[in-house]
Motif scaffolding. Structure first.
Motif, PDB file in Angstrom:
ATOM      1  N   LYS A   1       0.572  -1.083  -0.322  1.00 20.60           N
ATOM      2  CA  LYS A   1       0.197  -0.027   0.239  1.00 20.60           C
ATOM      3  C   LYS A   1       1.199   1.378  -0.309  1.00 20.60           C
ATOM      4  CE  LYS A   1      -4.270  -2.195   0.515  1.00 20.60           C
ATOM      5  NZ  LYS A   1      -3.617  -3.220   0.431  1.00 20.60           N
ATOM      6  N   ARG A   2       2.189   0.993   0.730  1.00 19.43           N
ATOM      7  CA  ARG A   2       2.605   2.091   0.823  1.00 19.43           C
ATOM      8  C   ARG A   2       3.683   2.541  -0.911  1.00 19.43           C
ATOM      9  NH1 ARG A   2       3.726   3.765   5.562  1.00 19.43           N
ATOM     10  NH2 ARG A   2       3.488   1.267   5.744  1.00 19.43           N
ATOM     11  N   ILE A   3       3.485   4.087  -1.292  1.00 21.36           N
ATOM     12  CA  ILE A   3       3.757   3.955  -2.547  1.00 21.36           C
ATOM     13  C   ILE A   3       5.604   4.048  -3.387  1.00 21.36           C
ATOM     14  CG2 ILE A   3       4.106   6.020  -4.434  1.00 21.36           C
ATOM     15  CD1 ILE A   3       1.336   7.446  -3.203  1.00 21.36           C
ATOM     16  N   GLY A   4       6.016   4.110  -1.818  1.00 16.63           N
ATOM     17  CA  GLY A   4       7.010   4.066  -1.980  1.00 16.63           C
ATOM     18  C   GLY A   4       8.199   2.294  -1.687  1.00 16.63           C
ATOM     19  N   VAL A   5       6.772   1.823  -0.847  1.00 19.88           N
ATOM     20  CA  VAL A   5       7.533   0.382  -1.162  1.00 19.88           C
ATOM     21  C   VAL A   5       7.107   0.194  -2.757  1.00 19.88           C
ATOM     22  CG1 VAL A   5       7.303  -1.587  -0.397  1.00 19.88           C
ATOM     23  CG2 VAL A   5       7.611   0.485   1.445  1.00 19.88           C
TER      24      VAL A   5
ATOM     25  N   VAL B   1      14.230   8.058   2.592  1.00 18.63           N
ATOM     26  CA  VAL B   1      13.198   8.718   3.781  1.00 18.63           C
ATOM     27  C   VAL B   1      12.209   9.551   2.543  1.00 18.63           C
ATOM     28  CG1 VAL B   1      12.475  10.356   5.173  1.00 18.63           C
ATOM     29  CG2 VAL B   1      14.732   8.740   5.544  1.00 18.63           C
ATOM     30  N   GLN B   2      12.810   9.947   1.820  1.00 14.16           N
ATOM     31  CA  GLN B   2      11.714  10.569   0.854  1.00 14.16           C
ATOM     32  C   GLN B   2      11.295   9.588   0.175  1.00 14.16           C
ATOM     33  OE1 GLN B   2      13.684  13.653  -2.077  1.00 14.16           O
ATOM     34  NE2 GLN B   2      14.656  14.654   0.074  1.00 14.16           N
TER      35      GLN B   2
ATOM     36  N   LYS C   1       4.063  10.767  -1.444  1.00 17.57           N
ATOM     37  CA  LYS C   1       2.546  10.882  -1.801  1.00 17.57           C
ATOM     38  C   LYS C   1       2.643  10.620  -3.295  1.00 17.57           C
ATOM     39  CE  LYS C   1       1.760  10.230   2.921  1.00 17.57           C
ATOM     40  NZ  LYS C   1       1.545   8.888   3.786  1.00 17.57           N
ATOM     41  N   ASP C   2       3.479  10.385  -3.822  1.00 21.60           N
ATOM     42  CA  ASP C   2       3.164  10.984  -4.977  1.00 21.60           C
ATOM     43  C   ASP C   2       4.089  10.120  -5.647  1.00 21.60           C
ATOM     44  OD1 ASP C   2       5.045  12.579  -8.090  1.00 21.60           O
ATOM     45  OD2 ASP C   2       3.253  13.153  -7.816  1.00 21.60           O
TER      46      ASP C   2
ATOM     47  N   ALA D   1       5.172   9.720  -9.384  1.00 18.14           N
ATOM     48  CA  ALA D   1       6.113  10.229 -10.144  1.00 18.14           C
ATOM     49  C   ALA D   1       7.443  10.062  -9.054  1.00 18.14           C
ATOM     50  CB  ALA D   1       5.660  11.111 -10.392  1.00 18.14           C
ATOM     51  N   GLU D   2       6.919  11.044  -8.269  1.00 16.56           N
ATOM     52  CA  GLU D   2       8.237  10.952  -7.310  1.00 16.56           C
ATOM     53  C   GLU D   2       8.703   9.828  -6.799  1.00 16.56           C
ATOM     54  OE1 GLU D   2       9.090  14.037  -3.313  1.00 16.56           O
ATOM     55  OE2 GLU D   2       8.054  12.198  -3.130  1.00 16.56           O
ATOM     56  N   ALA D   3       8.514   8.803  -6.892  1.00 22.98           N
ATOM     57  CA  ALA D   3       8.469   7.586  -5.627  1.00 22.98           C
ATOM     58  C   ALA D   3       9.212   7.016  -7.572  1.00 22.98           C
ATOM     59  CB  ALA D   3       7.075   7.136  -5.504  1.00 22.98           C
ATOM     60  N   LYS D   4       9.169   6.906  -8.249  1.00 28.54           N
ATOM     61  CA  LYS D   4       9.478   6.018  -9.107  1.00 28.54           C
ATOM     62  C   LYS D   4      10.861   6.861  -9.331  1.00 28.54           C
ATOM     63  CE  LYS D   4       8.919   4.766 -14.490  1.00 28.54           C
ATOM     64  NZ  LYS D   4       9.772   5.043 -14.214  1.00 28.54           N
ATOM     65  N   GLU D   5      10.418   8.082  -9.440  1.00 26.81           N
ATOM     66  CA  GLU D   5      12.436   8.758  -9.941  1.00 26.81           C
ATOM     67  C   GLU D   5      12.797   8.468  -8.472  1.00 26.81           C
ATOM     68  OE1 GLU D   5      14.173  12.773 -10.642  1.00 26.81           O
ATOM     69  OE2 GLU D   5      11.776  12.785 -10.323  1.00 26.81           O
ATOM     70  N   LEU D   6      12.577   8.364  -7.494  1.00 24.92           N
ATOM     71  CA  LEU D   6      13.561   7.548  -6.192  1.00 24.92           C
ATOM     72  C   LEU D   6      14.378   6.689  -6.395  1.00 24.92           C
ATOM     73  CD1 LEU D   6      11.727  10.181  -3.416  1.00 24.92           C
ATOM     74  CD2 LEU D   6      14.122  10.684  -4.544  1.00 24.92           C
TER      75      LEU D   6
END
Length: 703
Positions: free
Chosen positions: A275-279, A319-320, A325-326, A328-333
């Motif tokens: 559920k966590r976008i970054g994970v 951490v970011q 919550k975004d 596109a940002e998560a994909k780039e990171l």
């Protein structure tokens, strides 16, 4: 299968000795457990797969009740307030919330510290806190709470600092917080020194006055407990953050038992549908199948990429990612973390190559500990190289990154050598140190390195001489190749989650014949095709074992120790051995040791002890192939293969030799052996002589 050879033909003589060929040096001793077959049968009847049942019995969980208790993933969660000073920590944080003070969660740059930072930051923000996350730069600030960071946070308006996965040795920093009027709450899980920092609360399960029932929680585990105590609903916090708990606990190699096992199992289930976008973005960037995430996936795929942020750039990238919550940002990171991990691998290789070149043939090769220092080594990577060297060379390893008059070191243990205790003993040579038994770091003046090397080597030598060193490879059990079916290997999932406390099973096979040999990964990894005596063929891979290709040949017989996995290639699933050790060994060594009255362990003795059917099979084969008074010249392996064609039993070389010796004792045959070459003659007039008259038979079987 055999030709009858006559005495006029050449009989190959090979000097009798054990031959190791320099292979298997990583583990000088293999300790092979022997499960009780009746207990295995009971566990199989209770629903455990054949391989799982053998592993459990070998580890002492030999009843359905014991096995169920070990594998229970629903152990009750302990009350967070059972932890010393948890009430004081909750009071301090709640006071900060009521006063709307700016709070900083101060973490560490490894996976445990990153997940702990994200967990507590996310929770505090969710209850309205003005909360920021701060993780020190590995190169700029170093490990843990530091003076510069405290001053910077104070200038930014922070009036409460909560440490996670660090802070337990920050005596001077705690005093600065007190002078600045900053409320300090310390949560850590590392070893404590004699004096604790002066803070509003100090939570650490290793405190001498601890009240918590165990010390197995990771840094993220302590952060979880603080969030649970603040919320007063531990189950809800567990559901919300079990993914982060799982990542940090596995990456920090914490024991997977009790509440750790409960929460890691929850986390692995949650990671199937993150559920966590970054994970979710990280799993996708790694090319992992979310449905197949295991503890091994975290340890070998996800954790290195999370760690790469702090090693190569800055941990706040990770951490970011986890707080994002975004999408596109998560994909780039996530893609950035994968790139940094590739850079880390390249840097690691260069340091490893330099370190090994300095060790090979150098005057330090015979030291009891490895202590090396380098001018241009990357501080974020030397810990990984130290871990690799400690395993390959079988000794504790200390790698020091030099800069001016100072050096910052990372160290890894081997064989149970206690790093933290050793650094405490040598603290007069150190500027600072911290860590635990298996991994630690320290700062040292350049001119103290030689003395440090001398004294740490002396301690390691004394440790080895004490008999406490654990350099043996612990093997759950020896198996036969026909047990290694896809269904049985899949059945090992009953042991998941595997990790410290419930390790991934290690099996071994003896007397496997190399059918094909090669390397993959530009020569880095060894790939083998193996055949057992009963004709079963298996594929094997030995990661980082490519250098052994020059020491092995097609036709060689080897013992292998391995983990089991299913290789799924283009939809075709096959069993694959992931080797962790191999040895090319003179196959009759155990038998010879016994005959020369050397003591054997019960497991070793079991390998050469035949039963009645073994002896009968050997006699039946010889009667069919060797006329009385005639002589058979053959190779020991050929004899075993021939016997196997007439029997359902798998005849090992070791037990076949025992059978020959018993038949000679009873007067049925005479034989001569040189290495693996045999000359066997059947006696012309052999009177009946029951097996019970053989003293060797009874001795081998312990009767």
């Amino acid at each position: 299968m055999y030709r009858l050879l006559y005495p006029k033909q050449i009989f190959v003589i090979i000097k009798r000795k054990i031959k190791w060929d320099g292979i298997g040096v990583k583990y000088g001793i293999w300790k092979i457990a022997v499960p009780e077959e009746s207990a295995v049968a009971k566990l199989c009847a209770a629903g455990y797969s054949p391989l799982t049942a053998r592993v459990l019995c070998s580890r002492g969980f030999d009843t359905p009740e014991k096995a169920a208790a070990l594998l229970d993933t629903n152990a009750p969660l302990n009350d967070p307030f059972a932890m010393k000073e948890m009430d004081r920590a909750v009071a301090a944080v709640r006071a900060a919330l009521e006063k709307k003070e700016k709070i900083a969660v101060f973490g560490d740059y490894d996976v445990d510290g990153i997940t702990a930072t994200c967990l507590l930051t996310d929770y505090l923000r969710s209850v309205g806190a003005d909360c920021i996350a701060h993780i020190p730069g590995r190169l700029e600030e170093g490990y843990g709470l530091n003076i510069g960071a405290i001053e910077q946070l104070y200038d930014e308006g922070v009036r409460t600092i909560i440490t996670v996965d660090c802070g337990i040795t920050a005596l001077e920093e705690a005093e600065l917080c007190a002078r600045r009027g900053i409320t300090l709450v310390i949560t850590d899980h590392h070893e404590c020194k004699d004096e604790l920092p002066r803070a509003a609360a100090v939570i650490d399960p290793h405190r001498a006055d601890r009240t918590y029932p165990h010390t197995n929680l990771s840094g993220v585990g302590i952060a979880f407990k603080l969030a649970a105590a603040l919320s007063a609903d531990q189950d809800a916090i567990a559901r919300r953050y079990c993914d982060l708990f799982c990542l940090g606990t596995i990456a920090d190699v914490m024991p997977l038992c009790g509440e750790n096992r409960h929460l890691v199992a929850m986390g692995l289930a949650a990671l199937q549908n993150p559920k966590r976008i970054g994970v979710r973005a990280l799993i996708q960037a790694c090319g992992c199948d979310a449905q197949q995430i295991t503890a091994s996936t975290i340890g070998y795929v996800l954790a290195p990429r999370i760690n790469a942020a702090g090693r190569m750039e800055h941990a706040e990238l990770a951490v970011q990612l986890f707080l994002s919550k975004d999408e596109a940002e998560a994909k780039e990171l996530s893609e950035t973390l994968c790139r940094l991990n590739r850079e880390r691998q390249s840097t690691e290789y260069e340091i490893y190559r330099e370190a090994t070149s300095r060790l090979r043939g150098g005057k330090r090769m015979n030291d009891s500990a490895i202590v090396l220092a380098g001018e241009n080594w990357h501080q974020g990577v030397v810990g990984i190289v130290a871990s690799r060297l400690s395993e390959e060379y079988g000794r504790p390893t200390f790698l020091i990154c030099l800069s001016g008059d100072h050096g910052k070191a990372s160290s890894r243990s081997y064989g149970g050598f206690n790093l933290f205790a050793s650094l405490t003993e040598l603290s007069d040579l150190l500027e600072d140190y911290g860590g635990h038994e298996l991994a630690a770091g320290f700062t040292i003046m350049r001119n103290n390195i030689d003395e440090f090397r001398r004294r740490i080597c002396r301690r390691a030598e004394a440790f080895n001489a004490s008999g406490q060193a654990r350099s043996a490879l612990e093997i759950d059990c020896e198996v036969t190749a026909n047990l290694l079916t896809e269904e049985n290997v899949d059945g090992l999932s009953q042991l998941e989650p595997c990790g410290t406390g419930c390790p991934k099973p290690v099996f071994c096979l003896s007397e496997m014949i190399i059918e094909r040999i090669g390397t993959v990964g530009n020569g880095k990894h060894l790939r083998l095709r193996l055949r057992s005596l009963d004709g079963t063929e298996l594929n094997a891979i030995y990661f980082s074992g490519g250098n052994l290709v020059k020491k092995l040949c097609i036709g060689d017989r080897i013992d292998v120790a391995f983990h089991l996995q299913i290789n799924d290639y283009r939809g075709v699933r096959t069993v694959q051995l992931s080797l962790i050790g191999l040895r090319k060994v003179y196959p009759a060594a155990l038998f010879d040791r016994y005959m020369e009255r050397e003591p054997l362990t019960p497991a070793e003795k079991a390998m050469i002890a035949p039963d009645r059917s073994d002896v009968a099979d050997v006699w039946r084969y010889l009667r069919a192939h060797v006329p009385p008074g005639r002589t058979l010249y053959c190779d020991l392996m050929e004899l075993c293969l021939g016997i196997a064609t007439l029997s359902e039993n798998r005849h090992s070389i070791r037990r076949t030799l025992s059978c020959l010796e018993i038949l000679q004792e009873l007067g049925f045959v005479t034989y001569i052996r040189e290495h693996t070459a045999l000359k066997i003659t059947l006696c012309l007039s052999s009177a009946p002589n029951p097996l019970e008259n053989s003293q060797l038979y009874h001795s081998l079987r312990g009767e």
